[in-house]
Design an enzyme around this catalytic site. Structure first.
Site, PDB file in Angstrom:
ATOM      1  CD  GLU A  28      -3.061  -1.076   2.156  1.00  0.00           C
ATOM      2  OE1 GLU A  28      -2.871  -0.358   3.167  1.00  0.00           O
ATOM      3  OE2 GLU A  28      -4.058  -1.793   2.009  1.00  0.00           O
ATOM      4  CB  VAL A  89      -3.509 -13.493   0.292  1.00  0.00           C
ATOM      5  CG1 VAL A  89      -2.932 -14.798  -0.240  1.00  0.00           C
ATOM      6  CG2 VAL A  89      -4.857 -13.729   0.972  1.00  0.00           C
ATOM      7  N   GLY A  99      -7.927 -15.448  -0.146  1.00  0.00           N
ATOM      8  CA  GLY A  99      -8.671 -14.212   0.107  1.00  0.00           C
ATOM      9  C   GLY A  99     -10.167 -14.467   0.186  1.00  0.00           C
ATOM     10  CG  ASN A 126      -5.725  -2.826  -4.164  1.00  0.00           C
ATOM     11  OD1 ASN A 126      -5.582  -3.600  -5.107  1.00  0.00           O
ATOM     12  ND2 ASN A 126      -5.483  -3.183  -2.911  1.00  0.00           N
ATOM     13  CE1 TYR A 133     -11.808  -7.568  -0.996  1.00  0.00           C
ATOM     14  CE2 TYR A 133     -11.341  -5.259  -1.359  1.00  0.00           C
ATOM     15  CZ  TYR A 133     -11.032  -6.456  -0.761  1.00  0.00           C
ATOM     16  OH  TYR A 133      -9.954  -6.555   0.075  1.00  0.00           O
TER      17      TYR A 133
END
Length: 166
Positions: A28, A89, A99, A126, A133
């Protein structure tokens, strides 16, 4: 390939959790922000009555990922919610289903605890995680702006002229 195993984190997982936290922070682009130490992990995740919880995902007995979560509350729903603080992960094991397995495990915890929702945040850049998602049916909550207060601003608000002395 053997099945994945997801289990509650234990104090013996402290170094693994810290390694995953650092790896996530590197991913990140925020490694310089990590302040967690073994003492922090012990005091929070492994306290007598913790308010935050951890999961370890293993493949062939080796840790490949983790999740950190806690419960919040929705006054509108009149129910608790489960908030996923971190899910990670290792890059070498992405694509094996770790995940998704962690998210499924957390969804079961949310339902078992009668939670009205399961939420998390993702960085806007991301794209792989956002696509993942979305593929699960999760929906972004773009109408809300997340605020954060830390450091000096937090100290000033807590101890400013309007606040009573503690």
């Amino acid at each position: 390939m053997s099945p994945l195993n997801i289990r509650p984190a234990t104090i013996a997982d402290t170094d693994t959790i810290l390694r995953f936290i650092r790896e996530l922070a590197i991913y990140e682009k925020a490694e310089h922000e990590v302040q967690s130490t073994p003492a922090h992990i012990h005091r929070t995740l492994f306290a007598a009555q913790p308010t935050v919880h951890g999961l370890i995902c293993e493949l062939d007995g080796a840790p490949v990922g983790f999740a950190i979560y806690f419960f919040n509350y929705s006054t509108w729903q009149g129910q608790h919610g489960l908030y996923l603080e971190d899910l990670y992960v290792t890059p070498q094991q992405r694509g094996v289903g770790a995940g998704k397995a962690l998210l499924q495990h957390l969804a079961r915890i949310a339902l078992d605890k009668d939670c009205g929702r399961f939420e998390w945040s993702v960085l806007d850049w991301n794209a792989p995680s956002i696509a993942f998602y979305d593929s699960l049916g999760a929906k972004p909550q773009s109408e809300w702006i997340r605020y954060r207060m830390t450091g000096e601003a937090l100290q000033q608000l807590a101890h400013g002229p309007q606040a009573p002395a503690l």
